[in-house]
Design a protein around this motif. Structure first.
Motif, PDB file in Angstrom:
ATOM      1  N   LEU A  19      63.047 -51.437  16.323  1.00 29.23           N
ATOM      2  CA  LEU A  19      63.849 -51.191  17.528  1.00 29.23           C
ATOM      3  C   LEU A  19      63.739 -49.738  17.961  1.00 29.23           C
ATOM      4  CD1 LEU A  19      67.151 -53.179  16.844  1.00 29.23           C
ATOM      5  CD2 LEU A  19      65.292 -53.783  18.393  1.00 29.23           C
ATOM      6  N   THR A  20      63.753 -48.839  17.002  1.00 26.06           N
ATOM      7  CA  THR A  20      63.648 -47.417  17.330  1.00 26.06           C
ATOM      8  C   THR A  20      62.285 -47.096  17.932  1.00 26.06           C
ATOM      9  OG1 THR A  20      65.168 -46.905  15.514  1.00 26.06           O
ATOM     10  CG2 THR A  20      63.856 -45.091  16.399  1.00 26.06           C
ATOM     11  N   LEU A  21      61.241 -47.659  17.364  1.00 27.05           N
ATOM     12  CA  LEU A  21      59.905 -47.454  17.928  1.00 27.05           C
ATOM     13  C   LEU A  21      59.825 -48.014  19.341  1.00 27.05           C
ATOM     14  CD1 LEU A  21      56.922 -46.641  17.591  1.00 27.05           C
ATOM     15  CD2 LEU A  21      56.509 -48.894  16.579  1.00 27.05           C
ATOM     16  N   GLY A 262      53.895 -65.494  11.098  1.00 22.30           N
ATOM     17  CA  GLY A 262      54.573 -64.416  11.796  1.00 22.30           C
ATOM     18  C   GLY A 262      53.811 -63.920  13.006  1.00 22.30           C
ATOM     19  N   PHE A 263      52.488 -64.014  12.947  1.00 19.25           N
ATOM     20  CA  PHE A 263      51.668 -63.538  14.062  1.00 19.25           C
ATOM     21  C   PHE A 263      51.299 -64.658  15.028  1.00 19.25           C
ATOM     22  CE2 PHE A 263      51.019 -59.910  11.254  1.00 19.25           C
ATOM     23  CZ  PHE A 263      51.040 -58.859  12.155  1.00 19.25           C
ATOM     24  N   VAL A 264      52.070 -65.754  14.997  1.00 19.59           N
ATOM     25  CA  VAL A 264      51.837 -66.832  15.957  1.00 19.59           C
ATOM     26  C   VAL A 264      51.982 -66.310  17.377  1.00 19.59           C
ATOM     27  CG1 VAL A 264      52.917 -68.911  16.902  1.00 19.59           C
ATOM     28  CG2 VAL A 264      52.340 -68.813  14.494  1.00 19.59           C
ATOM     29  N   VAL A 265      53.038 -65.542  17.625  1.00 14.40           N
ATOM     30  CA  VAL A 265      53.281 -65.019  18.969  1.00 14.40           C
ATOM     31  C   VAL A 265      52.215 -64.007  19.349  1.00 14.40           C
ATOM     32  CG1 VAL A 265      54.910 -63.779  20.436  1.00 14.40           C
ATOM     33  CG2 VAL A 265      55.749 -65.433  18.767  1.00 14.40           C
ATOM     34  N   ALA A 266      51.900 -63.083  18.436  1.00 12.58           N
ATOM     35  CA  ALA A 266      50.907 -62.057  18.749  1.00 12.58           C
ATOM     36  C   ALA A 266      49.509 -62.644  18.908  1.00 12.58           C
ATOM     37  CB  ALA A 266      50.895 -60.993  17.649  1.00 12.58           C
ATOM     38  N   GLY A 267      49.202 -63.680  18.149  1.00  9.54           N
ATOM     39  CA  GLY A 267      47.861 -64.261  18.203  1.00  9.54           C
ATOM     40  C   GLY A 267      47.650 -65.257  19.313  1.00  9.54           C
ATOM     41  N   SER A 294      59.536 -53.686  30.783  1.00  5.99           N
ATOM     42  CA  SER A 294      60.673 -54.445  30.264  1.00  5.99           C
ATOM     43  C   SER A 294      60.199 -55.700  29.544  1.00  5.99           C
ATOM     44  CB  SER A 294      61.618 -54.826  31.412  1.00  5.99           C
ATOM     45  OG  SER A 294      62.137 -53.682  32.038  1.00  5.99           O
ATOM     46  N   LEU A 295      59.280 -56.433  30.161  1.00  4.58           N
ATOM     47  CA  LEU A 295      58.771 -57.653  29.547  1.00  4.58           C
ATOM     48  C   LEU A 295      57.930 -57.330  28.317  1.00  4.58           C
ATOM     49  CD1 LEU A 295      58.561 -60.684  29.579  1.00  4.58           C
ATOM     50  CD2 LEU A 295      56.714 -60.524  31.242  1.00  4.58           C
ATOM     51  N   MET A 296      57.145 -56.257  28.371  1.00  6.91           N
ATOM     52  CA  MET A 296      56.351 -55.875  27.210  1.00  6.91           C
ATOM     53  C   MET A 296      57.247 -55.525  26.029  1.00  6.91           C
ATOM     54  SD  MET A 296      53.033 -53.734  28.530  1.00  6.91           S
ATOM     55  CE  MET A 296      53.801 -52.783  29.835  1.00  6.91           C
ATOM     56  N   GLN A 297      58.339 -54.806  26.302  1.00  5.06           N
ATOM     57  CA  GLN A 297      59.267 -54.478  25.229  1.00  5.06           C
ATOM     58  C   GLN A 297      59.928 -55.734  24.670  1.00  5.06           C
ATOM     59  OE1 GLN A 297      61.631 -51.372  27.323  1.00  5.06           O
ATOM     60  NE2 GLN A 297      61.210 -50.116  25.536  1.00  5.06           N
ATOM     61  N   GLY A 298      60.274 -56.669  25.560  1.00  5.52           N
ATOM     62  CA  GLY A 298      60.886 -57.909  25.104  1.00  5.52           C
ATOM     63  C   GLY A 298      59.954 -58.718  24.230  1.00  5.52           C
ATOM     64  N   VAL A 299      58.688 -58.822  24.628  1.00  5.44           N
ATOM     65  CA  VAL A 299      57.704 -59.563  23.823  1.00  5.44           C
ATOM     66  C   VAL A 299      57.468 -58.855  22.492  1.00  5.44           C
ATOM     67  CG1 VAL A 299      55.318 -60.356  23.731  1.00  5.44           C
ATOM     68  CG2 VAL A 299      56.608 -60.558  25.856  1.00  5.44           C
ATOM     69  N   PHE A 300      57.453 -57.527  22.519  1.00  9.31           N
ATOM     70  CA  PHE A 300      57.286 -56.769  21.282  1.00  9.31           C
ATOM     71  C   PHE A 300      58.424 -57.075  20.308  1.00  9.31           C
ATOM     72  CE2 PHE A 300      58.358 -52.928  18.818  1.00  9.31           C
ATOM     73  CZ  PHE A 300      57.192 -52.790  18.077  1.00  9.31           C
ATOM     74  N   VAL A 302      60.150 -59.858  20.185  1.00  4.65           N
ATOM     75  CA  VAL A 302      59.952 -61.225  19.701  1.00  4.65           C
ATOM     76  C   VAL A 302      58.895 -61.241  18.599  1.00  4.65           C
ATOM     77  CG1 VAL A 302      59.146 -63.522  20.347  1.00  4.65           C
ATOM     78  CG2 VAL A 302      60.717 -62.290  21.845  1.00  4.65           C
ATOM     79  N   ILE A 303      57.807 -60.496  18.790  1.00  3.14           N
ATOM     80  CA  ILE A 303      56.758 -60.428  17.771  1.00  3.14           C
ATOM     81  C   ILE A 303      57.312 -59.822  16.482  1.00  3.14           C
ATOM     82  CG2 ILE A 303      54.559 -59.344  17.177  1.00  3.14           C
ATOM     83  CD1 ILE A 303      53.792 -59.552  20.120  1.00  3.14           C
ATOM     84  N   THR A 304      58.106 -58.760  16.622  1.00  2.00           N
ATOM     85  CA  THR A 304      58.695 -58.117  15.452  1.00  2.00           C
ATOM     86  C   THR A 304      59.599 -59.075  14.692  1.00  2.00           C
ATOM     87  OG1 THR A 304      58.645 -55.968  16.568  1.00  2.00           O
ATOM     88  CG2 THR A 304      60.097 -56.189  14.667  1.00  2.00           C
ATOM     89  N   LEU A 305      60.460 -59.773  15.421  1.00  2.00           N
ATOM     90  CA  LEU A 305      61.367 -60.721  14.776  1.00  2.00           C
ATOM     91  C   LEU A 305      60.611 -61.863  14.101  1.00  2.00           C
ATOM     92  CD1 LEU A 305      64.281 -60.969  17.379  1.00  2.00           C
ATOM     93  CD2 LEU A 305      64.398 -60.029  15.069  1.00  2.00           C
ATOM     94  N   SER A 306      59.552 -62.341  14.740  1.00  2.00           N
ATOM     95  CA  SER A 306      58.791 -63.447  14.161  1.00  2.00           C
ATOM     96  C   SER A 306      58.082 -63.023  12.884  1.00  2.00           C
ATOM     97  CB  SER A 306      57.788 -63.989  15.188  1.00  2.00           C
ATOM     98  OG  SER A 306      56.841 -62.996  15.549  1.00  2.00           O
ATOM     99  N   VAL A 307      57.500 -61.833  12.884  1.00  2.05           N
ATOM    100  CA  VAL A 307      56.800 -61.360  11.684  1.00  2.05           C
ATOM    101  C   VAL A 307      57.784 -61.112  10.543  1.00  2.05           C
ATOM    102  CG1 VAL A 307      55.410 -59.490  10.731  1.00  2.05           C
ATOM    103  CG2 VAL A 307      54.889 -60.386  12.995  1.00  2.05           C
ATOM    104  N   LEU A 308      58.869 -60.395  10.842  1.00  2.00           N
ATOM    105  CA  LEU A 308      59.843 -60.106   9.797  1.00  2.00           C
ATOM    106  C   LEU A 308      60.526 -61.377   9.306  1.00  2.00           C
ATOM    107  CD1 LEU A 308      61.544 -56.864  11.203  1.00  2.00           C
ATOM    108  CD2 LEU A 308      59.833 -57.040   9.406  1.00  2.00           C
ATOM    109  N   GLY A 309      60.874 -62.269  10.235  1.00  9.14           N
ATOM    110  CA  GLY A 309      61.533 -63.508   9.840  1.00  9.14           C
ATOM    111  C   GLY A 309      60.651 -64.389   8.979  1.00  9.14           C
TER     112      GLY A 309
END
Length: 329
Positions: A19-21, A262-267, A294-300, A302-309
């Motif tokens: 989130l900070t990044l 986790g990288f389903v969204v990114a891939g 705004s959308l790029m940050q939102g997708v980022f 989602v990718i972060t949550l998917s990988v960590l989750g």
């Protein structure tokens, strides 16, 4: 319990770092992202001062407030799911765009990833159990498809199965002329029909890696002493293969599956670009071309949550598959 709390604490810290990044990314970009977004919005109508202030708060570039105030305002909007307004899909909000596109990506890439993992691990288990069989000798052919560039394989399948033989449609997520999204058998059938070719591409390109990894681990596990002991006790071969050899050999594959899941969204970007699939990867491409921060940050996020989750889920699953993990903690 201590092991679980340690893992939860680690992933909470990792999520906070992400989130900070995400907060500092607009500040590291060249130019002023707020002015670029205002320019895009102005093409569709006048932009009010309130809209500019909202964009500044979202991107953390509100110069009227100090940096800590900007940071906490940003966190407040994130946790209230207020991700701002998308420029590429104006006047839709970022949350609405992600909510509409994410299910398409999870449904296609996620299911295809699970299928390739299950099929690859199952075939790899059999290949390792029966070394020298035709299935074992077939593994180099499957791994060849993994080394082929994904977009090239997708284009070949599009040409053969979509254009030459016309077995599957060339693009889209469903037949927009005869069906509409909903819980109807007609729409579900169209969804499966349009998603078969991209899913088949994912399975073909990834199943070889799962087979090779599981096969090698099975061969290594079968030489352990406890396998010889199980055979000496007269246990059934199917029980030795499944309950003893495969259970321990699958552990590295489970860890790899967590990373791929986790990288389903990114891939999904390449997949959805080739097949014009209406998922979150296509939304991200539109966001990049439209400077929609705004959308790029939102997708980022989602990718972060998917990988960590996904990694957290597998870490917790490890405590069930391998009890030695709990003992070491």
């Amino acid at each position: 319990m201590r092991y679980i709390l340690q893992k939860l604490g680690f992933y909470l810290v990792a999520f906070w770092a992400a989130l900070t990044l995400n907060f500092f990314l607009p500040r590291l970009m060249p130019g002023n992202p707020v002015d670029m977004m205002i320019t895009k919005l102005a093409q569709r109508g006048p932009v009010s001062p309130q809209a500019r202030e909202a964009i500044e708060l979202l991107l953390g570039t509100n110069t009227d407030a100090s940096l800590p105030v900007q940071y906490f305002q940003y966190l407040g909007k994130i946790f209230s799911l207020d991700l701002g307004v998308s420029v590429a899909y104006f006047p839709a909000s970022v949350s609405d765009v992600i909510g509409q596109t994410l299910p398409w990506t999870i449904g296609l890439i996620g299911i295809a990833t699970v299928i390739s993992f299950v099929v690859g691990v199952g075939l790899g288990m059999l290949a390792g159990w029966k070394r020298g069989s035709w299935l074992d000798n077939f593994i180099p052919v499957t791994t060849m498809f993994q080394s082929v560039p994904y977009f090239w394989l997708a284009l070949i399948l599009l040409f053969l199965l979509g254009s030459t033989w016309q077995l599957f449609p060339l693009n889209g997520g469903y037949n927009v002329y005869t069906t509409s999204p909903g819980w109807s058998w007609e729409f579900i059938g169209s969804l499966i029909y349009y998603g078969t070719l991209p899913a088949l591409t994912i399975v073909i390109s990834s199943v070889g890696g799962w087979m090779l990894g599981m096969r090698n681990m099975m061969v290594s596990t079968l030489s352990d002493d406890y396998i010889l002991t199980a055979e000496a006790k007269g246990l059934r071969p199917s029980r030795i293969m499944g309950a003893y050899a495969a259970r321990n050999a699958v552990l590295p594959s489970v860890a790899g599956f967590a990373i791929s899941l986790g990288f389903v969204v990114a891939g999904s970007i390449v997949t959805e670009a080739v097949f014009s699939y209406p998922g979150i990867g296509s939304a991200l491409l539109n966001a990049v071309s439209s400077n929609d921060y705004s959308l790029m940050q939102g997708v980022f996020l989602v990718i972060t949550l998917s990988v960590l989750g996904a990694n957290l889920l597998v870490d917790l699953l490890y405590t069930i598959i391998d009890p030695r993990t709990r003992a070491r903690s």
